[in-house]
Design a protein around this motif. Structure first.
Motif, PDB file in Angstrom:
ATOM      1  N   PRO A 228       0.807  -1.230   0.000  1.00 55.73           N
ATOM      2  CA  PRO A 228       0.000   0.000   0.000  1.00 55.73           C
ATOM      3  C   PRO A 228       0.833   1.270   0.000  1.00 55.73           C
ATOM      4  CG  PRO A 228      -0.946  -1.601   1.502  1.00 55.73           C
ATOM      5  CD  PRO A 228       0.372  -2.163   1.048  1.00 55.73           C
ATOM      6  N   ASN A 229       2.016   1.213   0.619  1.00 54.90           N
ATOM      7  CA  ASN A 229       2.882   2.386   0.652  1.00 54.90           C
ATOM      8  C   ASN A 229       3.419   2.728  -0.739  1.00 54.90           C
ATOM      9  OD1 ASN A 229       4.214   4.469   2.164  1.00 54.90           O
ATOM     10  ND2 ASN A 229       6.136   3.334   1.919  1.00 54.90           N
ATOM     11  N   ASP A 230       3.547   1.707  -1.600  1.00 49.55           N
ATOM     12  CA  ASP A 230       3.974   1.939  -2.977  1.00 49.55           C
ATOM     13  C   ASP A 230       2.797   2.338  -3.860  1.00 49.55           C
ATOM     14  OD1 ASP A 230       6.559   1.245  -2.270  1.00 49.55           O
ATOM     15  OD2 ASP A 230       6.282  -0.868  -2.815  1.00 49.55           O
ATOM     16  N   GLU A 231       1.601   1.838  -3.501  1.00 48.90           N
ATOM     17  CA  GLU A 231       0.402   2.097  -4.306  1.00 48.90           C
ATOM     18  C   GLU A 231      -0.114   3.522  -4.123  1.00 48.90           C
ATOM     19  OE1 GLU A 231      -1.314  -0.006  -6.410  1.00 48.90           O
ATOM     20  OE2 GLU A 231       0.265  -1.521  -6.194  1.00 48.90           O
ATOM     21  N   PHE A 232       0.045   4.052  -2.889  1.00 43.24           N
ATOM     22  CA  PHE A 232      -0.555   5.347  -2.574  1.00 43.24           C
ATOM     23  C   PHE A 232       0.479   6.327  -2.038  1.00 43.24           C
ATOM     24  CE2 PHE A 232      -4.195   2.431  -2.205  1.00 43.24           C
ATOM     25  CZ  PHE A 232      -5.064   3.059  -3.088  1.00 43.24           C
ATOM     26  N   LEU A 233       0.370   7.549  -2.508  1.00 43.09           N
ATOM     27  CA  LEU A 233       1.186   8.644  -2.003  1.00 43.09           C
ATOM     28  C   LEU A 233       0.880   8.886  -0.536  1.00 43.09           C
ATOM     29  CD1 LEU A 233       3.090  11.109  -2.756  1.00 43.09           C
ATOM     30  CD2 LEU A 233       0.964  12.398  -3.125  1.00 43.09           C
ATOM     31  N   MET A 234      -0.412   8.797  -0.194  1.00 41.98           N
ATOM     32  CA  MET A 234      -0.848   9.038   1.172  1.00 41.98           C
ATOM     33  C   MET A 234      -2.297   8.593   1.344  1.00 41.98           C
ATOM     34  SD  MET A 234      -1.058  13.191   0.721  1.00 41.98           S
ATOM     35  CE  MET A 234      -1.238  13.585   2.449  1.00 41.98           C
ATOM     36  N   LEU A 235      -2.694   8.442   2.589  1.00 43.28           N
ATOM     37  CA  LEU A 235      -4.082   8.174   2.964  1.00 43.28           C
ATOM     38  C   LEU A 235      -4.624   9.416   3.659  1.00 43.28           C
ATOM     39  CD1 LEU A 235      -6.628   6.512   3.800  1.00 43.28           C
ATOM     40  CD2 LEU A 235      -5.273   5.581   5.683  1.00 43.28           C
ATOM     41  N   ILE A 236      -5.737   9.956   3.149  1.00 44.28           N
ATOM     42  CA  ILE A 236      -6.389  11.112   3.774  1.00 44.28           C
ATOM     43  C   ILE A 236      -7.726  10.619   4.325  1.00 44.28           C
ATOM     44  CG2 ILE A 236      -7.343  13.412   3.412  1.00 44.28           C
ATOM     45  CD1 ILE A 236      -5.375  13.761   1.096  1.00 44.28           C
ATOM     46  N   SER A 237      -7.866  10.627   5.633  1.00 37.28           N
ATOM     47  CA  SER A 237      -9.049  10.026   6.255  1.00 37.28           C
ATOM     48  C   SER A 237      -9.784  10.991   7.174  1.00 37.28           C
ATOM     49  CB  SER A 237      -8.646   8.785   7.066  1.00 37.28           C
ATOM     50  OG  SER A 237      -9.771   8.233   7.737  1.00 37.28           O
ATOM     51  N   ASP A 238     -11.106  10.927   7.096  1.00 42.76           N
ATOM     52  CA  ASP A 238     -11.960  11.582   8.083  1.00 42.76           C
ATOM     53  C   ASP A 238     -11.772  10.867   9.417  1.00 42.76           C
ATOM     54  OD1 ASP A 238     -13.968  13.182   9.187  1.00 42.76           O
ATOM     55  OD2 ASP A 238     -15.585  11.900   8.472  1.00 42.76           O
ATOM     56  N   VAL A 253      -3.723   0.312  10.733  1.00 45.21           N
ATOM     57  CA  VAL A 253      -2.704   0.396   9.678  1.00 45.21           C
ATOM     58  C   VAL A 253      -1.306   0.348  10.291  1.00 45.21           C
ATOM     59  CG1 VAL A 253      -1.683   1.931   7.937  1.00 45.21           C
ATOM     60  CG2 VAL A 253      -4.166   1.593   7.997  1.00 45.21           C
ATOM     61  N   ARG A 254      -1.119   1.087  11.375  1.00 41.83           N
ATOM     62  CA  ARG A 254       0.198   1.131  12.024  1.00 41.83           C
ATOM     63  C   ARG A 254       0.592  -0.227  12.619  1.00 41.83           C
ATOM     64  NH1 ARG A 254       1.301   4.636   9.086  1.00 41.83           N
ATOM     65  NH2 ARG A 254       1.284   6.847   9.562  1.00 41.83           N
ATOM     66  N   HIS A 255      -0.385  -1.044  12.974  1.00 43.39           N
ATOM     67  CA  HIS A 255      -0.101  -2.345  13.588  1.00 43.39           C
ATOM     68  C   HIS A 255       0.156  -3.433  12.555  1.00 43.39           C
ATOM     69  CE1 HIS A 255      -2.287  -0.917  17.474  1.00 43.39           C
ATOM     70  NE2 HIS A 255      -1.003  -0.678  17.517  1.00 43.39           N
ATOM     71  N   ASP A 256      -0.058  -3.122  11.272  1.00 41.41           N
ATOM     72  CA  ASP A 256       0.142  -4.107  10.211  1.00 41.41           C
ATOM     73  C   ASP A 256       1.481  -3.807   9.523  1.00 41.41           C
ATOM     74  OD1 ASP A 256       0.120  -5.645   7.822  1.00 41.41           O
ATOM     75  OD2 ASP A 256      -2.067  -5.664   7.816  1.00 41.41           O
ATOM     76  N   PRO A 257       2.489  -4.683   9.683  1.00 36.71           N
ATOM     77  CA  PRO A 257       3.822  -4.417   9.124  1.00 36.71           C
ATOM     78  C   PRO A 257       3.802  -4.185   7.608  1.00 36.71           C
ATOM     79  CG  PRO A 257       3.855  -6.347  10.571  1.00 36.71           C
ATOM     80  CD  PRO A 257       2.424  -5.980  10.372  1.00 36.71           C
ATOM     81  N   ARG A 258       2.794  -4.701   6.927  1.00 34.64           N
ATOM     82  CA  ARG A 258       2.741  -4.594   5.468  1.00 34.64           C
ATOM     83  C   ARG A 258       2.344  -3.201   4.991  1.00 34.64           C
ATOM     84  NH1 ARG A 258      -1.499  -9.143   4.205  1.00 34.64           N
ATOM     85  NH2 ARG A 258      -2.567  -7.872   5.784  1.00 34.64           N
ATOM     86  N   MET A 259       1.800  -2.386   5.892  1.00 34.01           N
ATOM     87  CA  MET A 259       1.326  -1.060   5.465  1.00 34.01           C
ATOM     88  C   MET A 259       1.662   0.034   6.472  1.00 34.01           C
ATOM     89  SD  MET A 259      -2.794  -1.540   6.154  1.00 34.01           S
ATOM     90  CE  MET A 259      -2.998  -3.192   5.520  1.00 34.01           C
ATOM     91  N   GLN A 260       2.467  -0.299   7.477  1.00 34.94           N
ATOM     92  CA  GLN A 260       2.658   0.624   8.596  1.00 34.94           C
ATOM     93  C   GLN A 260       3.382   1.912   8.216  1.00 34.94           C
ATOM     94  OE1 GLN A 260       6.606  -1.662  10.462  1.00 34.94           O
ATOM     95  NE2 GLN A 260       4.699  -1.559  11.594  1.00 34.94           N
ATOM     96  N   ASN A 261       4.022   1.940   7.040  1.00 35.35           N
ATOM     97  CA  ASN A 261       4.723   3.160   6.629  1.00 35.35           C
ATOM     98  C   ASN A 261       3.872   4.077   5.765  1.00 35.35           C
ATOM     99  OD1 ASN A 261       7.154   2.468   7.941  1.00 35.35           O
ATOM    100  ND2 ASN A 261       7.711   1.112   6.242  1.00 35.35           N
ATOM    101  N   LEU A 262       2.624   3.718   5.543  1.00 34.29           N
ATOM    102  CA  LEU A 262       1.732   4.553   4.741  1.00 34.29           C
ATOM    103  C   LEU A 262       1.548   5.911   5.420  1.00 34.29           C
ATOM    104  CD1 LEU A 262      -0.199   4.690   2.282  1.00 34.29           C
ATOM    105  CD2 LEU A 262      -1.996   3.740   3.757  1.00 34.29           C
ATOM    106  N   HIS A 263       1.742   6.991   4.672  1.00 36.11           N
ATOM    107  CA  HIS A 263       1.592   8.346   5.220  1.00 36.11           C
ATOM    108  C   HIS A 263       0.105   8.638   5.434  1.00 36.11           C
ATOM    109  CE1 HIS A 263       3.051  12.525   5.850  1.00 36.11           C
ATOM    110  NE2 HIS A 263       1.837  12.843   5.423  1.00 36.11           N
ATOM    111  N   ILE A 264      -0.277   9.013   6.660  1.00 33.93           N
ATOM    112  CA  ILE A 264      -1.684   9.217   7.003  1.00 33.93           C
ATOM    113  C   ILE A 264      -1.933  10.648   7.458  1.00 33.93           C
ATOM    114  CG2 ILE A 264      -3.599   8.494   8.485  1.00 33.93           C
ATOM    115  CD1 ILE A 264      -2.273   5.761   8.709  1.00 33.93           C
TER     116      ILE A 264
END
Length: 310
Positions: A228-238, A253-264
């Motif tokens: 997901p970190n490669d797929e998306f520049l960032m996650l913008i969430s309400d 997201v932070r607890h999942d090693p596969r996506m924990q670096n996704l910018h939120i």
């Protein structure tokens, strides 16, 4: 209603636990409605209103409250019902959305209830496009309707979606076309506003309706071997969303090693001093109050420059 805004520390402890407190109220009938207590500054008997010429019919007038002039919106009229006429026996819920303060005229205020976001569900599919609901909940065998306040405010006082000149430069815009941003918001109005803003920047947008849907989507991506970190520049969430709020989504997201670096980036109409501490607690990278096109565009531009080493 003296106790409406006490126990702030206790409320802060709800963060990351997927819980919220709703202030329940009624309009012109027996139907119960709810509003997140975090949006509420004060509840009071309807004060004397001064009518404002050429204002929207929904704005019943302005009131002088604690030294400030606050517009008072008839929530019944705003949602397509008859106006509330017995002002002397009505109440005003003073709220803060998108850093702006306004009052909502209601018939009566009931009580505060503590609920789990999993108990807050999207409106029934047969409701149609013109409804003013963002969610519903079952409480004591009665349906509680949660009104899409952002839709009402957008209709009464439309917000400019224009990004100022100079916020986006040509080089960044050319890089943006290869970027994708995931946005999550239960308000159709907010989703459209954010999508149009990001499309102006030049990025591709994937828009989802709530935190549960977003988490399932990200997990499916990861399960298929895509990062997901490669797929998306960032996650913008309400933050406020049925089934799973933005705080819980961030924590998951932070607890999942596969996506924990996704910018939120948490992008919410919730205002107040609590937010920065909450954002830090759940591990989000940034927080922004809705809806400021220049600020939102700037955050995305900044991410493009960082990821491209600019």
């Amino acid at each position: 209603m003296a106790g409406v805004m006490d126990s702030v520390n206790q409320r802060t402890q709800l963060v990351g636990q997927n819980r919220l407190e709703l202030l329940l109220f009624r309009l012109d009938g027996r139907q119960l409605y709810g509003i997140n207590v975090f949006k509420v500054k004060e509840v009071l008997q309807c004060p004397r209103l001064t009518v404002m010429p050429k204002s929207s019919p929904v704005v019943r007038g302005v009131a002088n409250i604690r030294g400030g002039t606050i517009p008072i919106l008839d929530l019944s009229l705003a949602t397509g019902r008859r106006s509330l006429d017995d002002l002397a026996n009505s109440f005003v819920i003073i709220t803060e959305y998108n850093t702006k303060v306004q009052g909502f005229l209601v018939r009566s205020v009931e009580r505060i209830v503590n609920m789990n976001w999993e108990e807050i569900l999207p409106p029934p599919k047969g409701t149609g496009r013109e409804h003013y609901l963002t969610a519903v909940a079952q409480l004591d065998q009665q349906l509680v309707e949660i009104i899409d306040v952002e839709k009402i405010l957008a209709e009464v006082a439309p917000t400019s979606e224009v990004i100022s000149e100079g916020v986006i430069d040509a080089e960044t815009q050319s890089k943006a076309v290869s970027k994708r941003v995931l946005i999550v918001d239960d308000s159709s109005v907010a989703r459209k506003q954010v999508t149009r803003c990001l499309q102006t920047v030049g990025v591709e947008v994937t828009a989802l309706n709530d935190g549960r849907e977003a988490l399932d989507y990200l997990r499916q991506l990861a399960d298929s071997g895509r990062n997901p970190n490669d797929e998306f520049l960032m996650l913008i969430s309400d933050i406020e969303m049925p089934e799973m709020d933005g705080y819980t989504l961030t924590a998951e997201v932070r607890h999942d090693p596969r996506m924990q670096n996704l910018h939120i980036l948490l992008h919410t109409s919730l205002s107040g001093v609590f937010n920065q501490a909450m954002v830090k607690k759940v591990g989000a990278d940034d927080f922004l109050a809705k809806f400021r096109p220049d600020d939102l565009a700037s955050r995305v531009v900044e991410r493009i420059r960082v990821t491209d080493g600019g």
